[in-house]
Design a protein around this motif. Structure first.
Motif, PDB file in Angstrom:
ATOM      1  N   THR A 183       0.810  -1.218   0.000  1.00 38.29           N
ATOM      2  CA  THR A 183       0.000   0.000   0.000  1.00 38.29           C
ATOM      3  C   THR A 183       0.847   1.275   0.000  1.00 38.29           C
ATOM      4  O   THR A 183       0.337   2.342  -0.328  1.00 38.29           O
ATOM      5  N   SER A 195      -3.336  -2.442  -4.758  1.00 36.24           N
ATOM      6  CA  SER A 195      -3.599  -1.990  -3.385  1.00 36.24           C
ATOM      7  C   SER A 195      -2.836  -0.724  -3.035  1.00 36.24           C
ATOM      8  O   SER A 195      -2.987  -0.187  -1.927  1.00 36.24           O
ATOM      9  N   ASN A 222      -1.527   2.843  -2.288  1.00 36.04           N
ATOM     10  CA  ASN A 222      -2.066   4.168  -1.981  1.00 36.04           C
ATOM     11  C   ASN A 222      -1.061   5.276  -2.252  1.00 36.04           C
ATOM     12  O   ASN A 222      -1.459   6.399  -2.587  1.00 36.04           O
ATOM     13  N   SER A 272      -6.644   2.563  -6.469  1.00 34.99           N
ATOM     14  CA  SER A 272      -6.593   2.981  -5.065  1.00 34.99           C
ATOM     15  C   SER A 272      -5.580   4.094  -4.812  1.00 34.99           C
ATOM     16  O   SER A 272      -5.499   4.609  -3.689  1.00 34.99           O
TER      17      SER A 272
END
Length: 417
Positions: A287, A309, A311, A333
């Motif tokens: 992430t 996934s 970010n 994402s």
């Protein structure tokens, strides 16, 4: 067990006053007057107690079953967030022969790390104090230890190899000290050790192989570590979070990365070479990725587009060349993308406009050309976009005005004449 509520009136609790019998204090009930020899746990946290009477710890030591003493958040064992000062030994903690948890965080204790505590100790927390000297080799005598937190002190010596003999240790937190020497390879023997943090501690040497064999979380950031990153360091199967940022690591990135990684920070080192696509593709749980402020070269791998996934992607201040991969538009994402100060060329792909959750986009100071894609009007969450220092031409698309300016602001536009 006696538990005393924070709502009690404790103003009259004073062993030196006229009423010296605690069983007659407000809110205290004793099953047998003046006899609490069976006490196992005493919790007087969140009150307004202002001192510990002379001999209190020694007298507690006569209570052979006492395992927990919580005095935290008074104005004074959890005795954290108080104003204890002086030498650790002056408080008689060694008298608590059945003690399992001792928390003295956020005080001003100034002494070496204690070596005369109960061997039954499970959790030792003395962070944010003034402890000095070294961690003693005798630490291995505390075989029940699961947590050691000595962070934010003035420890100034090497780590003892005997730490590796603590077979039940789960967390070792030594951040923000003045440690030196090398990391003991014996740490790799502790099969239960899941967290090791020694950031901001002035380590200057290389990392031994095998140190992450059983770890889930490793933080070595803000040290002076050098040499290359060991080939096995980032590939161990249990790894979840690794922070090696702000060191002096050189050489290429390891060719194998653990597919359990969720957070990886490698920024502000001296890493060179290309980013291995095969290793990147395995990071499906990732992430948060930082590789900024290095000397990484070649193209940005389109494989980044498979990290669904992700970010945050930070590759700023490197020497990446080639185009901005359209595959980056697949990372639905993504909230932060920072690619500034590289050597990227070509046009900005329309696919970047698919990143509907993007908050920050910085691709400034590259050599990008062409026009600003009209698809950017789809970036409804965008709050900060920087495109300056490129070779962009044409006009700012009218559709950009559709962004809700009352909530979002677009900063640092640049259109060369």
């Amino acid at each position: 067990m006696i538990e005393l509520s924070r709502f009690l009136n404790t103003s009259a609790w004073n062993l030196s006053g006229s009423e010296r019998n605690p069983c007659l204090w407000d809110g205290v009930v004793c099953s047998r007057p003046d006899n609490i020899s069976t006490l196992e746990s005493l919790d007087v946290s969140n009150n307004s107690l202002s001192s510990i009477p002379n001999g209190f710890m020694t007298n507690c030591g006569t209570l052979v079953g006492l395992k927990q003493l919580n005095l935290s958040r008074n104005q004074l064992l959890d005795i954290s967030h108080n104003r204890l000062s002086g030498n650790f030994r002056d408080y008689g903690f060694d008298a608590l022969v059945q003690l399992t948890n001792l928390s003295l965080n956020f005080n001003k204790l100034a002494s070496p790390v204690p070596t005369n505590l109960a061997k039954s100790l499970v959790n030792l927390e003395v962070s944010d104090n003034l402890l000095s000297g070294s961690i003693p080799e005798g630490i291995e005598d505390y075989q029940e230890l699961r947590l050691i937190d000595l962070s934010d002190n003035h420890l100034n010596s090497r780590l003892p190899s005997s730490l590796g003999n603590l077979s039940k240790l789960e967390s070792l937190l030594l951040s923000n000290n003045h440690l030196n020497g090398k990391f003991p390879e014996s740490l790799s023997k502790i099969q239960t050790l899941s967290r090791f943090a020694v950031n901001r501690s002035n380590f200057t040497r290389t990392i031994p192989p095998g140190i992450t064999k059983h770890l889930e979380n490793l933080d070595l950031s803000f040290n002076l570590l050098n040499g290359s990153i060991p080939a096995d360091l980032l590939s161990q199967p249990k790894l979840v979070s690794v922070d090696l940022s702000y060191n002096h690591f050189v050489g290429w990135l390891p060719q194998s990365l653990s597919n359990s990684l969720v957070r990886l920070r490698l920024g502000s080192n001296k890493l060179t070479g290309f980013v291995p696509s095969a290793a990147i593709e395995s990071l499906q749980n990732l992430t948060y990725l930082e590789m900024d402020n290095n000397k990484l070269t070649d193209h940005i791998p389109p494989a980044f587009g498979n990290l669904l996934s992700l970010n945050l992607l930070n590759l700023e201040m490197n020497e990446f060349t080639g185009i901005l991969p359209p595959a980056l538009g697949n990372i639905a994402s993504l909230q932060v993308m920072k690619l500034q100060q590289n050597k990227l060329t070509g046009e900005i792909p329309d696919e970047i406009g698919l990143l509907s959750k993007l908050l920050i986009l910085d691709i400034s100071w590259n050599a990008l050309s062409g026009s600003i894609p009209s698809s950017f009007s789809n970036l409804a969450e965008l709050s900060n976009m920087k495109l300056l220092g490129n070779n962009l031409s044409g006009t700012i698309p009218d559709s950009i005005a559709d962004l809700n300016s009352s909530v979002h602001s677009t900063q640092a536009w640049s259109k060369p004449a």
